[in-house]
Design a protein around this motif. Structure first.
Motif, mmCIF file in Angstrom:
data_model
loop_
_atom_site.group_PDB
_atom_site.id
_atom_site.type_symbol
_atom_site.label_atom_id
_atom_site.label_comp_id
_atom_site.label_asym_id
_atom_site.label_seq_id
_atom_site.Cartn_x
_atom_site.Cartn_y
_atom_site.Cartn_z
ATOM 1 N N SER A 1 -2.849 -0.564 -6.618
ATOM 2 C CA SER A 1 -4.057 0.777 -6.247
ATOM 3 C C SER A 1 -3.414 2.263 -6.771
ATOM 4 O O SER A 1 -4.573 3.223 -6.889
ATOM 5 C CB SER A 1 -3.596 0.953 -4.996
ATOM 6 N N VAL B 1 -9.318 -3.371 0.953
ATOM 7 C CA VAL B 1 -8.447 -3.871 0.254
ATOM 8 C C VAL B 1 -7.725 -4.910 1.061
ATOM 9 O O VAL B 1 -6.828 -6.029 1.171
ATOM 10 C CB VAL B 1 -6.743 -2.833 -0.247
ATOM 11 N N THR C 1 -10.391 2.496 -0.347
ATOM 12 C CA THR C 1 -9.394 1.767 -1.215
ATOM 13 C C THR C 1 -8.799 0.763 -0.337
ATOM 14 O O THR C 1 -8.506 -0.669 -0.207
ATOM 15 C CB THR C 1 -8.836 1.439 -2.371
ATOM 16 N N GLN C 2 -7.281 1.429 0.549
ATOM 17 C CA GLN C 2 -6.315 1.405 1.705
ATOM 18 C C GLN C 2 -7.304 0.809 2.300
ATOM 19 O O GLN C 2 -6.325 -0.287 2.303
ATOM 20 C CB GLN C 2 -5.870 2.225 1.961
ATOM 21 N N TYR D 1 -11.412 -2.062 -8.065
ATOM 22 C CA TYR D 1 -10.423 -2.675 -7.709
ATOM 23 C C TYR D 1 -10.619 -3.888 -6.701
ATOM 24 O O TYR D 1 -9.317 -4.041 -7.172
ATOM 25 C CB TYR D 1 -10.003 -1.143 -6.038
ATOM 26 N N SER E 1 0.797 -1.172 -0.532
ATOM 27 C CA SER E 1 0.151 -0.472 -0.129
ATOM 28 C C SER E 1 1.316 1.436 0.161
ATOM 29 O O SER E 1 0.816 2.136 0.031
ATOM 30 C CB SER E 1 -0.924 0.100 1.360
ATOM 31 N N SER F 1 -9.015 6.763 -1.871
ATOM 32 C CA SER F 1 -7.858 6.233 -1.100
ATOM 33 C C SER F 1 -8.291 5.459 0.551
ATOM 34 O O SER F 1 -7.929 4.670 0.783
ATOM 35 C CB SER F 1 -6.752 7.549 -0.455
ATOM 36 N N ASP G 1 -6.022 5.455 -8.102
ATOM 37 C CA ASP G 1 -5.605 6.659 -7.800
ATOM 38 C C ASP G 1 -5.475 7.928 -9.449
ATOM 39 O O ASP G 1 -5.999 8.589 -9.052
ATOM 40 C CB ASP G 1 -4.202 6.433 -7.434
#
Length: 457
Positions: A340, A377, A373-374, A440, A269, A370, A344
Motif C-alpha cells: 500500500s 483491499v 485502497t484501504q 494496487y 494496513s 488512501s 501512497d
C-alpha cells in the motif's frame, strides 16, 4: 403398590461399590433390603437367585444369568442388576450387602439417533477425533462404537489399571472406546489427550463426568443434564445430539478465521500507513494530512470491517482446525504492508511533481486514494484465492465497503468536506485514483501468490 412401602434407610451409590441400597418397610412392619447397580458388583454380593418363586443357589444359575446379561448388553441395552433380602432391623450398613438374592435385571434402552453416524463422519471430516468415554459395560460400548462407525478398539477400566500411568498417552492414541470407567479414569484420559497436544472437548450429563469436564479445554453438556453439570459446562446444548457440536465447531472456526482476517488486514494496513506517513513527513513541505482528516479517514476505514464477522469463509478452511500463528502474521505484515505504501508514494509523486498541487488538493487526493485502497483491499485480502472469481465475499461486506467509499466521495463534494479541509477533485485526479486502485488490486493478487508459495516452502 408403592404406598405399601416406606423408605427406612439408604446407602448412596459410589463408584467403588457401583451399587445403591435402600431399606424399605412394608405395611406389615417387615424390612427388605433392595440393592441395584452394575451387574458384576451386584453378583458379587449375591449367594442366591429367585426363579419363579423358588430360591436357588446362585452357582446353579450363573451361566444363565450371564447369558441374559450378555444378550441384552450386546444389543446396546443398559442392564442394571437387582438384588434383595429380608432384614430384621430398621437401619443398614455396608456389611449388610452380602448373601443377597439375585432378583433380575432392569433393562433400559436409549437408542442412538438415526443421524448420529452421519454427524460423526462429518465431525471426522472436520478433523475432529472422537473417543467414547463411558461408565457403561464394555459390551454396550462396543455396540455403540459399531453403530456409530468408530473403530472397535476398546479397553475397559479394569484393563487400564494394569498399565502404568505413563503408558496412558499411548493408549488414548490407539484406542477409541473406553468402557466401565470411574470418574478419575475419565479425567486421566482427558488429561492424557491434552498432553498429546489435542484441544479436548468433553460432553457429559452426570455427576461422574464432572472431573473429566473440568479437566477438558471445553466442557459441554445438554439441557436435560444434572444442574451441577450444566453449571460446570462452558456450553449447554438445548438438543442432546452431536449435530449441535458440529454446528458449534463450524461457527467457531468461521468466527476465528474472520477475526484472523481482521488482524492480518488491519495490522498490515497500519504498518503500511506508518511507512507512508513517515515518508510524507520528509518528502512533503507541509502537513500531509490534518489531524481531523486522519481521524475521519481511520473512522471510515474501520467502518469497512463492521460486517467482516459475517463474511463468507472458504470451505476448505473450515475443514481443519486453525491456530493462532504469530510468525505467519509477521510475514503477512511484511509482505502486504509495504504494497500500500508503494501507491501512497506514487500519489505523493503525482501530486507534488506532476500536478504540483497545493496543500488542500494534496490532502484531498491522498485522503481519497488512501480510503479507496484501504477499503477495497479488504475484499481481496480476505481470501488466499483469487478474489470474486474463486472466493466471493458476503453481500453485507461488499455493501459496507461500497457505502464507505460513497461516504468518502460524498465528503469531498459536500459542504461537510469543507469543514474537514477537503475539496472536490477534477476528472484527471479521479482517473489517477482509479488507475492507482486497479494497479494496487492487481499487485495484491500477485503478492498473494508469492506469499502462498513462500508459506508452502
Amino acid at each position: 403398590y408403592l404406598e405399601d412401602f416406606t423408605k427406612a434407610d439408604e446407602i448412596p451409590f459410589d463408584f467403588q461399590r457401583k451399587r445403591l441400597s435402600i431399606l424399605v418397610r412394608t405395611k406389615e412392619g417387615n424390612f427388605i433390603l433392595i440393592t441395584k447397580g452394575a451387574y458384576k458388583n451386584i453378583l458379587e454380593v449375591c449367594s442366591y437367585a429367585s426363579v419363579e418363586g423358588r430360591i436357588l443357589r446362585i452357582e446353579e444359575l450363573k451361566g444363565k444369568i450371564e447369558e441374559i446379561y450378555q444378550r441384552y448388553s450386546e444389543q446396546g441395552y443398559k442392564v442394571i442388576a437387582l438384588a434383595y433380602k429380608d432384614l430384621r432391623k430398621d437401619n443398614i450398613a455396608y456389611t449388610d450387602e452380602r448373601e443377597m438374592i439375585f432378583g433380575g435385571f432392569i433393562v433400559l434402552h436409549d437408542p442412538i439417533k438415526q443421524d448420529s453416524k452421519k454427524t460423526i463422519q462429518e465431525l471426522m471430516a472436520l478433523g475432529v477425533d472422537l473417543r467414547i468415554v463411558t461408565g457403561d459395560n464394555i459390551l454396550v460400548a462396543k455396540k455403540f462404537a459399531k453403530d456409530l462407525g468408530l473403530p472397535e478398539k476398546i479397553i475397559s477400566g479394569e484393563e487400564l489399571r494394569k498399565y502404568p500411568a505413563e503408558a496412558l498417552t499411548a493408549i488414548v492414541r490407539d484406542f477409541y472406546v473406553f468402557a466401565e470407567l470411574d470418574p478419575m479414569q475419565k479425567e486421566d484420559i482427558v488429561l492424557a489427550l491434552r498432553r498429546l497436544g489435542h484441544v479436548v472437548g468433553y460432553m457429559g450429563d452426570g455427576a461422574n463426568d464432572l472431573l473429566a469436564m473440568r479437566a477438558s479445554d471445553v466442557a459441554l453438556s445438554v439441557e436435560n443434564a444434572m444442574d451441577v453439570v450444566k453449571e460446570s459446562a462452558d456450553i449447554v446444548f438445548s438438543n442432546p445430539d452431536l449435530a449441535g457440536i458440529r454446528e458449534a465447531i463450524v461457527e467457531g472456526r468461521r468466527a476465528f478465521l474472520n477475526s484472523m482476517k481482521y488482524s492480518r488486514i488491519q495490522t498490515s494496513s497500519n504498518f503500511g500507513n506508518m511507512l507512508s506517513v513517515l515518508g510524507a513527513s520528509f518528502l512533503v513541505p507541509f502537513i500531509p494530512l490534518l489531524p481531523y482528516q486522519v481521524l475521519t479517514l481511520n473512522l471510515l476505514a474501520d467502518l469497512s470491517f463492521l460486517t467482516l464477522p459475517s463474511d463468507n469463509v472458504d470451505e476448505e478452511k473450515l475443514k481443519k482446525p486453525t491456530s493462532w500463528d504469530l510468525s505467519k502474521l509477521k510475514k503477512f505484515i511484511v509482505f502486504f504492508g509495504p504494497v500500500s505504501s508503494i501507491f501512497d508514494y506514487a500519489t505523493f509523486f503525482y501530486a507534488m511533481h506532476i500536478l504540483r498541487a497545493g496543500p488542500d488538493t494534496f490532502r484531498s487526493l491522498w485522503f481519497l486514494e488512501s480510503l479507496v485502497t484501504q477499503s477495497l483491499v479488504l475484499l481481496f485480502l480476505r481470501t488466499d484465492k483469487t478474489a470474486f472469481l474463486q472466493s466471493r465475499p458476503s453481500k453485507a461486506l461488499v455493501l459496507t465497503v461500497l457505502g464507505v467509499l460513497s461516504s468518502g466521495v460524498f465528503l469531498l463534494y459536500s459542504p461537510f468536506g469543507r469543514l474537514l479541509g477537503l475539496y472536490p477533485l477534477g476528472v484527471e485526479q479521479l482517473i489517477f485514483v482509479f488507475i492507482v486502485t486497479l494497479s494496487y488490486v492487481f499487485l495484491v493478487e500477485m503478492v498473494k501468490r508469492l506469499y502462498a508459495a513462500r508459506l508452502s516452502n
